[in-house]
Design a protein around this motif. Structure first.
Motif, short mmCIF file in Angstrom:
data_model
loop_
_atom_site.label_atom_id
_atom_site.label_comp_id
_atom_site.label_asym_id
_atom_site.label_seq_id
_atom_site.Cartn_x
_atom_site.Cartn_y
_atom_site.Cartn_z
N SER A 127 2.95 5.76 -3.15
CA SER A 127 4.18 6.58 -3.33
C SER A 127 4.27 6.73 -4.99
CB SER A 127 5.35 5.72 -3.16
OG SER A 127 5.53 5.73 -1.59
N ALA A 128 3.51 5.51 -5.85
CA ALA A 128 3.70 5.76 -7.20
C ALA A 128 2.49 6.86 -7.54
CB ALA A 128 3.47 4.52 -7.73
N SER A 129 1.43 6.71 -6.90
CA SER A 129 0.51 7.96 -7.22
C SER A 129 0.86 9.30 -6.81
CB SER A 129 -0.54 7.61 -6.42
OG SER A 129 -1.70 8.59 -6.23
N ASP A 130 1.63 9.45 -5.78
CA ASP A 130 2.12 10.58 -5.40
C ASP A 130 3.30 11.28 -6.48
OD1 ASP A 130 0.66 10.51 -3.05
OD2 ASP A 130 2.34 10.16 -1.57
N LEU A 131 4.04 10.25 -7.04
CA LEU A 131 5.03 10.57 -7.99
C LEU A 131 4.58 10.91 -9.38
CD1 LEU A 131 7.68 7.90 -7.07
CD2 LEU A 131 7.93 10.27 -6.72
N LEU A 132 3.37 10.15 -9.71
CA LEU A 132 2.70 10.60 -10.99
C LEU A 132 1.96 12.00 -10.69
CD1 LEU A 132 0.87 7.32 -11.90
CD2 LEU A 132 2.62 8.40 -13.13
N GLU A 133 1.54 12.24 -9.67
CA GLU A 133 0.93 13.45 -9.26
C GLU A 133 2.13 14.88 -9.50
OE1 GLU A 133 -1.37 16.15 -6.00
OE2 GLU A 133 -1.62 14.03 -5.86
N ILE A 134 3.16 14.31 -8.75
CA ILE A 134 4.29 15.59 -8.80
C ILE A 134 4.78 15.63 -10.18
CG2 ILE A 134 6.79 15.87 -8.17
CD1 ILE A 134 5.70 14.49 -5.54
N ALA A 135 4.83 14.49 -10.88
CA ALA A 135 5.32 14.49 -12.57
C ALA A 135 4.26 15.27 -13.26
CB ALA A 135 5.24 13.11 -12.84
N ASN A 172 0.88 -1.20 0.17
CA ASN A 172 0.06 0.12 0.20
C ASN A 172 0.78 1.23 0.20
OD1 ASN A 172 -2.42 -1.35 -0.16
ND2 ASN A 172 -2.59 -1.59 2.11
N GLY A 173 2.10 1.18 0.88
CA GLY A 173 2.78 2.33 0.62
C GLY A 173 3.44 2.48 -0.48
#
Length: 58
Positions: free
Chosen positions: A14-22, A9-10
């Motif tokens: 994290s992947a979702s957060d990275l996609l948002e940042i990208a 889940n972490g």
């Protein structure tokens, strides 16, 4: 829940957060590209009078 579920889940978050940042960085890059195409003289007329820095008297 065991450690594997927590880690999974972490990583998913994290992947979702990275996609948002990208996506945000891509939008920022587009904004910068647009601003870079505007002549400095034209940008200074777009700044609101209250937003201009005060000239220092030093």
């Amino acid at each position: 829940m065991d450690d594997r579920d927590t880690t999974h889940n972490g990583e998913k978050n994290s992947a979702s957060d990275l996609l948002e940042i990208a996506a945000q960085l891509a939008a920022l890059a587009e904004d910068i590209k647009t601003l870079a195409a505007i002549p400095i003289e034209q940008i200074s007329t777009l700044i609101e009078p209250g937003d201009r820095p005060e000239a220092s008297s030093e």
